[in-house]
Motif scaffolding. Structure first.
Motif, PDB file in Angstrom:
ATOM      1  N   LYS A   1       8.901   6.071   2.649  1.00 13.72           N
ATOM      2  CA  LYS A   1       9.788   6.655   1.636  1.00 13.72           C
ATOM      3  C   LYS A   1       9.064   7.569   0.657  1.00 13.72           C
ATOM      4  O   LYS A   1       9.675   8.492   0.094  1.00 13.72           O
ATOM      5  CB  LYS A   1      10.524   5.563   0.876  1.00 13.72           C
ATOM      6  CG  LYS A   1       9.658   4.653   0.026  1.00 13.72           C
ATOM      7  CD  LYS A   1      10.479   3.572  -0.641  1.00 13.72           C
ATOM      8  CE  LYS A   1       9.612   2.616  -1.445  1.00 13.72           C
ATOM      9  NZ  LYS A   1       8.963   3.287  -2.590  1.00 13.72           N
ATOM     10  N   ASP A   2       7.778   7.330   0.449  1.00 14.34           N
ATOM     11  CA  ASP A   2       7.038   8.163  -0.508  1.00 14.34           C
ATOM     12  C   ASP A   2       6.156   9.204   0.164  1.00 14.34           C
ATOM     13  O   ASP A   2       5.452   9.958  -0.521  1.00 14.34           O
ATOM     14  CB  ASP A   2       6.179   7.272  -1.412  1.00 14.34           C
ATOM     15  CG  ASP A   2       7.026   6.348  -2.277  1.00 14.34           C
ATOM     16  OD1 ASP A   2       8.071   6.804  -2.777  1.00 14.34           O
ATOM     17  OD2 ASP A   2       6.648   5.173  -2.420  1.00 14.34           O
ATOM     18  N   ASP A   3       6.183   9.251   1.506  1.00 13.85           N
ATOM     19  CA  ASP A   3       5.377  10.242   2.218  1.00 13.85           C
ATOM     20  C   ASP A   3       5.926  11.644   1.958  1.00 13.85           C
ATOM     21  O   ASP A   3       7.133  11.859   1.932  1.00 13.85           O
ATOM     22  CB  ASP A   3       5.389   9.983   3.726  1.00 13.85           C
ATOM     23  CG  ASP A   3       4.563   8.767   4.108  1.00 13.85           C
ATOM     24  OD1 ASP A   3       3.928   8.183   3.217  1.00 13.85           O
ATOM     25  OD2 ASP A   3       4.554   8.406   5.300  1.00 13.85           O
ATOM     26  N   ALA A   4       5.020  12.604   1.806  1.00 12.82           N
ATOM     27  CA  ALA A   4       5.441  13.973   1.520  1.00 12.82           C
ATOM     28  C   ALA A   4       5.394  14.875   2.738  1.00 12.82           C
ATOM     29  O   ALA A   4       5.830  16.028   2.669  1.00 12.82           O
ATOM     30  CB  ALA A   4       4.548  14.567   0.428  1.00 12.82           C
TER      31      ALA A   4
ATOM     32  N   ILE B   1      11.641  16.674   2.340  1.00 13.54           N
ATOM     33  CA  ILE B   1      10.328  16.197   2.784  1.00 13.54           C
ATOM     34  C   ILE B   1       9.761  17.215   3.757  1.00 13.54           C
ATOM     35  O   ILE B   1      10.427  17.607   4.720  1.00 13.54           O
ATOM     36  CB  ILE B   1      10.442  14.817   3.460  1.00 13.54           C
ATOM     37  CG1 ILE B   1      10.922  13.776   2.450  1.00 13.54           C
ATOM     38  CG2 ILE B   1       9.108  14.400   4.064  1.00 13.54           C
ATOM     39  CD1 ILE B   1      11.248  12.431   3.080  1.00 13.54           C
TER      40      ILE B   1
ATOM     41  N   ARG C   1      15.114   6.257  -1.474  1.00 12.61           N
ATOM     42  CA  ARG C   1      14.617   7.420  -2.215  1.00 12.61           C
ATOM     43  C   ARG C   1      15.612   7.905  -3.271  1.00 12.61           C
ATOM     44  O   ARG C   1      15.344   8.876  -3.965  1.00 12.61           O
ATOM     45  CB  ARG C   1      14.294   8.556  -1.236  1.00 12.61           C
ATOM     46  CG  ARG C   1      13.265   8.184  -0.189  1.00 12.61           C
ATOM     47  CD  ARG C   1      12.890   9.364   0.703  1.00 12.61           C
ATOM     48  NE  ARG C   1      12.011  10.283  -0.028  1.00 12.61           N
ATOM     49  CZ  ARG C   1      12.339  11.507  -0.388  1.00 12.61           C
ATOM     50  NH1 ARG C   1      13.550  11.983  -0.094  1.00 12.61           N
ATOM     51  NH2 ARG C   1      11.481  12.270  -1.034  1.00 12.61           N
TER      52      ARG C   1
END
Length: 337
Positions: free
Chosen positions: A199-202, A230, A322
């Protein structure tokens, strides 16, 4: 299951399969009238959903079947776009600006058209020479368009005696909507777990080959980029070792989509390589989906459908974790299409 209505889903996918008989009759009619070329012209992500069917036609037939961008066609049309051609125009809304302009352009040239829409009282549905309307929405449209375009191509091949067993294949596909719903249920916990991890991967690399490459491209561009903001790098598995491999290092996320067709070894090769250099390899394998009653032959045709139905569950959890609904856009309403 999170934000999922099984009855609605099964009804929509059953509607996609239900065009089989009409599609066969239509292909018979068009071939008898002397059509010589078939184009698929969709705008945006829906065009990617037509590519597995196009590739199937190109592998199994000498009949010309290809894809074109509507916005480019009206500026610089391909040779052969005339009365001997048929253009399939998929549009969920039936109002997509580029596709509406394309329809007018094609009518002036005398090109026959077949639209695939989610709504019947729309310009693209009304103006087409032939139309199949199957109500769907964003969370159900991928499978529906994959199935409809597959059936159109299979009908073409069957009428040209290049595909045996059309009726048997359709009978199996009629089982699929319920099986897809079961597949979603089986994948739900894994989807929730994976969503929590990423969920926090860019940034993600998405790859696949053959019939599942369009789904890798579609999910990266149309879901993660457009609907979640993303960054992704979709790359065909055959091209992975001609550039993208140099981006793989510890911490880099790589999604490998694997189908059940002859190109599977290309994805296997990427997966083997990526696992040596990053601990963030995620493999989604169509072969992992249990489909009782579906033959190996038919499974090889529907890998993108299976992966789309699993990835929708990932999307459902991502948007919640998110706090970014899939309908949220920065620019969509402000861009001059």
């Amino acid at each position: 299951m999170l934000n999922f209505n099984k009855d609605r889903f099964v009804r929509i996918q059953s509607g996609g399969v239900s065009i089989a008989g009409e599609a066969q009759l239509l292909m018979r009619k068009l071939l008898a009238e002397g059509i010589e070329r078939l184009y698929f012209m969709g705008t945006g992500g829906v065009q990617l959903l037509t590519l597995p069917a196009i590739e199937l036609a190109q592998r199994r037939s000498t009949f010309p079947v290809s894809a074109q961008y509507p916005a480019q066609v009206v500026l610089d049309p391909p040779a052969g776009l005339d009365g001997n051609a048929v253009v399939v125009i998929p549009s969920l809304s039936g109002t997509t600006k580029e596709s509406v302009e394309l329809m007018a352009f094609l009518k002036k040239r005398g090109v026959r058209t077949l639209s695939l829409t989610g709504h019947s009282d729309t310009p693209i549905a009304r103006e087409a020479d032939h139309n199949f309307t199957n109500f769907a929405e964003d969370d159900t449209s991928s499978e529906s368009f994959y199935l409809q375009t597959l059936l159109i191509v299979l009908a073409l091949l069957a009428e040209r005696r290049e595909y045996d067993g059309f009726d048997a294949t359709v009978a199996e596909l009629q089982l699929l909507p319920g099986l897809l719903a079961d597949a979603k249920a089986s994948f739900e916990d894994k989807a929730a777990e994976l969503a929590a991890i990423i969920k926090d991967d860019a940034y993600h690399i998405f790859t696949g080959a053959g019939s599942v490459w369009p789904e890798a491209n579609y999910y990266g561009m149309c879901i993660l980029e457009e609907m979640q903001w993303i960054r992704t790098r979709p790359v065909h598995a055959a091209d992975f070792f001609h550039g993208t491999l140099e981006l793989v290092e510890p911490g880099v996320s790589v999604f490998v989509l694997k189908g059940e067709d002859a190109t599977r070894p290309l994805a296997d090769r990427v997966e083997t390589f990526a696992r040596r250099y990053t601990d963030r390899v995620r493999t989604l394998d169509a072969a992992s989906v249990e489909l009782p009653g579906i033959s190996a032959e038919v499974r090889s045709l529907i890998s993108p459908v299976l992966l789309a139905t699993l990835l929708e569950r990932l999307s459902a959890h991502l948007e919640v974790l998110r706090n970014h609904p899939l309908t949220t856009r920065r620019y969509y309403k402000r861009v001059e299409y």
